[in-house]
Design a protein around this motif. Structure first.
Motif, PDB file in Angstrom:
ATOM      1  N   ILE A 120    -114.904  -4.737 -54.829  1.00 16.19           N
ATOM      2  CA  ILE A 120    -116.379  -4.764 -54.929  1.00 16.19           C
ATOM      3  C   ILE A 120    -116.951  -3.361 -54.723  1.00 16.19           C
ATOM      4  CG2 ILE A 120    -118.504  -5.665 -53.929  1.00 16.19           C
ATOM      5  CD1 ILE A 120    -116.980  -8.152 -53.046  1.00 16.19           C
ATOM      6  N   VAL A 121    -116.417  -2.654 -53.735  1.00 16.06           N
ATOM      7  CA  VAL A 121    -116.924  -1.314 -53.432  1.00 16.06           C
ATOM      8  C   VAL A 121    -116.669  -0.365 -54.603  1.00 16.06           C
ATOM      9  CG1 VAL A 121    -116.704   0.661 -51.877  1.00 16.06           C
ATOM     10  CG2 VAL A 121    -116.623  -1.661 -50.953  1.00 16.06           C
ATOM     11  N   LYS A 122    -115.457  -0.428 -55.135  1.00 16.56           N
ATOM     12  CA  LYS A 122    -115.122   0.456 -56.257  1.00 16.56           C
ATOM     13  C   LYS A 122    -115.978   0.176 -57.477  1.00 16.56           C
ATOM     14  CE  LYS A 122    -110.394   1.783 -55.057  1.00 16.56           C
ATOM     15  NZ  LYS A 122    -108.948   1.568 -55.306  1.00 16.56           N
ATOM     16  N   GLN A 124    -118.996  -1.107 -57.596  1.00 17.54           N
ATOM     17  CA  GLN A 124    -120.364  -0.600 -57.404  1.00 17.54           C
ATOM     18  C   GLN A 124    -120.383   0.922 -57.569  1.00 17.54           C
ATOM     19  OE1 GLN A 124    -123.183  -2.366 -54.516  1.00 17.54           O
ATOM     20  NE2 GLN A 124    -121.591  -3.819 -53.980  1.00 17.54           N
ATOM     21  N   ALA A 129    -123.698  -3.428 -61.304  1.00 17.46           N
ATOM     22  CA  ALA A 129    -124.676  -4.137 -60.467  1.00 17.46           C
ATOM     23  C   ALA A 129    -123.921  -5.191 -59.662  1.00 17.46           C
ATOM     24  CB  ALA A 129    -125.736  -4.801 -61.337  1.00 17.46           C
ATOM     25  N   TYR A 130    -124.410  -5.471 -58.453  1.00 19.26           N
ATOM     26  CA  TYR A 130    -123.796  -6.498 -57.587  1.00 19.26           C
ATOM     27  C   TYR A 130    -124.717  -7.709 -57.564  1.00 19.26           C
ATOM     28  CZ  TYR A 130    -122.379  -8.697 -53.109  1.00 19.26           C
ATOM     29  OH  TYR A 130    -121.970  -9.558 -52.121  1.00 19.26           O
TER      30      TYR A 130
ATOM     31  N   GLN B 124    -131.203  -2.906 -60.952  1.00 18.68           N
ATOM     32  CA  GLN B 124    -130.218  -2.098 -60.223  1.00 18.68           C
ATOM     33  C   GLN B 124    -129.894  -0.826 -61.016  1.00 18.68           C
ATOM     34  OE1 GLN B 124    -126.998  -3.880 -57.813  1.00 18.68           O
ATOM     35  NE2 GLN B 124    -127.755  -5.887 -58.400  1.00 18.68           N
ATOM     36  N   TYR B 130    -130.493  -3.821 -54.035  1.00 13.26           N
ATOM     37  CA  TYR B 130    -130.388  -5.273 -54.169  1.00 13.26           C
ATOM     38  C   TYR B 130    -130.271  -5.883 -52.782  1.00 13.26           C
ATOM     39  CZ  TYR B 130    -128.092  -9.782 -55.289  1.00 13.26           C
ATOM     40  OH  TYR B 130    -127.749 -11.122 -55.386  1.00 13.26           O
TER      41      TYR B 130
ATOM     42  N   LEU C   4    -115.197   5.755 -49.204  1.00 13.59           N
ATOM     43  CA  LEU C   4    -115.832   4.551 -49.744  1.00 13.59           C
ATOM     44  C   LEU C   4    -116.895   4.103 -48.738  1.00 13.59           C
ATOM     45  CD1 LEU C   4    -112.555   2.718 -50.882  1.00 13.59           C
ATOM     46  CD2 LEU C   4    -114.267   3.738 -52.390  1.00 13.59           C
ATOM     47  N   ALA C 129    -122.268   0.891 -51.119  1.00 14.29           N
ATOM     48  CA  ALA C 129    -122.177  -0.400 -51.780  1.00 14.29           C
ATOM     49  C   ALA C 129    -122.778  -1.450 -50.847  1.00 14.29           C
ATOM     50  CB  ALA C 129    -120.719  -0.741 -52.073  1.00 14.29           C
ATOM     51  N   ILE C 131    -122.714  -5.408 -49.670  1.00 12.71           N
ATOM     52  CA  ILE C 131    -121.919  -6.640 -49.700  1.00 12.71           C
ATOM     53  C   ILE C 131    -122.529  -7.662 -48.764  1.00 12.71           C
ATOM     54  CG2 ILE C 131    -119.662  -7.691 -49.219  1.00 12.71           C
ATOM     55  CD1 ILE C 131    -118.321  -5.170 -50.148  1.00 12.71           C
TER      56      ILE C 131
END
Lengths: 133, 133, 133
Positions: A120-122, A124, A129-130, B124, B130, C4, C129, C131
């Protein structure tokens, strides 16, 4: 126009239905040629990737309780259709282990990554978009 | 300083209360002149946009069950106040249809977009943070 | 490689367990020297920061009901360990007030910010990022 890049994060089994509906509506709106979609499942949500047939064989030959067959026929059909439209389905390896799911028990269209959060981090960082449905 | 741009994503009716409280606290903290806030509702959360009065007329003249009047008086009052402070409330058209809500049944301050996910992705890409309350 | 950077957003007490597990798996995957992790708690989730011992003293000397001791021993132990690995735990001041928690009732490793949403927006603007576990 650059492709619209999106990562959908699913970590609860009951959120699959709305996630796939979100993706279908999104594809209908912008067209599959204009998007780059990845679905990252971790936590209990990885159960939907389990191939019920392969799980039954495993269950009958072991005492371990597997988390199989969570996905209903409708979900599977939608995932298959979306895979053909270019949507990538990804699973967190830690979560599969937590659910006692071997990688050969999940559907072949699923890619396994070492840790869902890293993915997920990579993504973004790459401009995806998340979205958490 | 550039404005702080934020998109709040709401897809469950029970999360409206905390979402509006989050926005009020945020505005109190940084000042309305320094922010650009959009609230995107999809899924069942669009019911909070339904104008109870218009829905009752529609319900009395049809057999369709509408998803009206979910928003309590408090929520409506807060949405009105926030609209006057520049917060934009947006609805996903697919979700309105799913809830049998015609666009003339929702409050006039709500903007309707063709697909909620497209809106989230675009915002985004434009640099909006977000937040999923 | 740049570190990260990740912000985890927790606003419900029952999501702490999976959040800390996500972080542990992430650290195991990429190594603590390669990450910059912040956990922002707002809403009811701030209760996990309450120091049960200090709360009991406060409760015995007042009529106010405090939201203390939500975090089990396991969570506390994990938070302590993660703090030593560089993870930052942050609380929203508005949420602490909502839960009647004075800042001297929470654990010393927790940083308090004026508004949780402002913190989330700023961190995303800095390239973190987002989450939501």
């Amino acid at each position: 126009m650059d492709n619209l890049k999106v990562l959908f994060h699913v970590n609860e089994p009951e959120r699959w239905k709305r996630t796939l509906l979100n993706i279908i509506n999104f594809l209908n709106d912008v067209g599959q040629e204009n998007v780059d979609i990845e679905v990252l499942a971790n936590g209990a949500a990885v159960s939907a990737y389990a191939n019920a047939n392969k799980c039954q064989i495993a269950e009958s030959s072991s005492e371990i309780e597997h988390s199989c067959g969570i996905a209903s026929g409708d979900l599977l059909e939608q995932m298959n259709k979306l895979t053909k439209m270019g949507v990538r389905f990804v699973a967190c390896r830690n979560s599969l282990r937590m659910k006692s799911l071997d990688e050969n028990m999940i559907y072949s269209y699923v890619t396994v990554v070492s840790a869902g959060i890293t993915e997920i981090v990579k993504k973004q960082a790459e401009g995806y978009a998340y979205i958490k449905p």
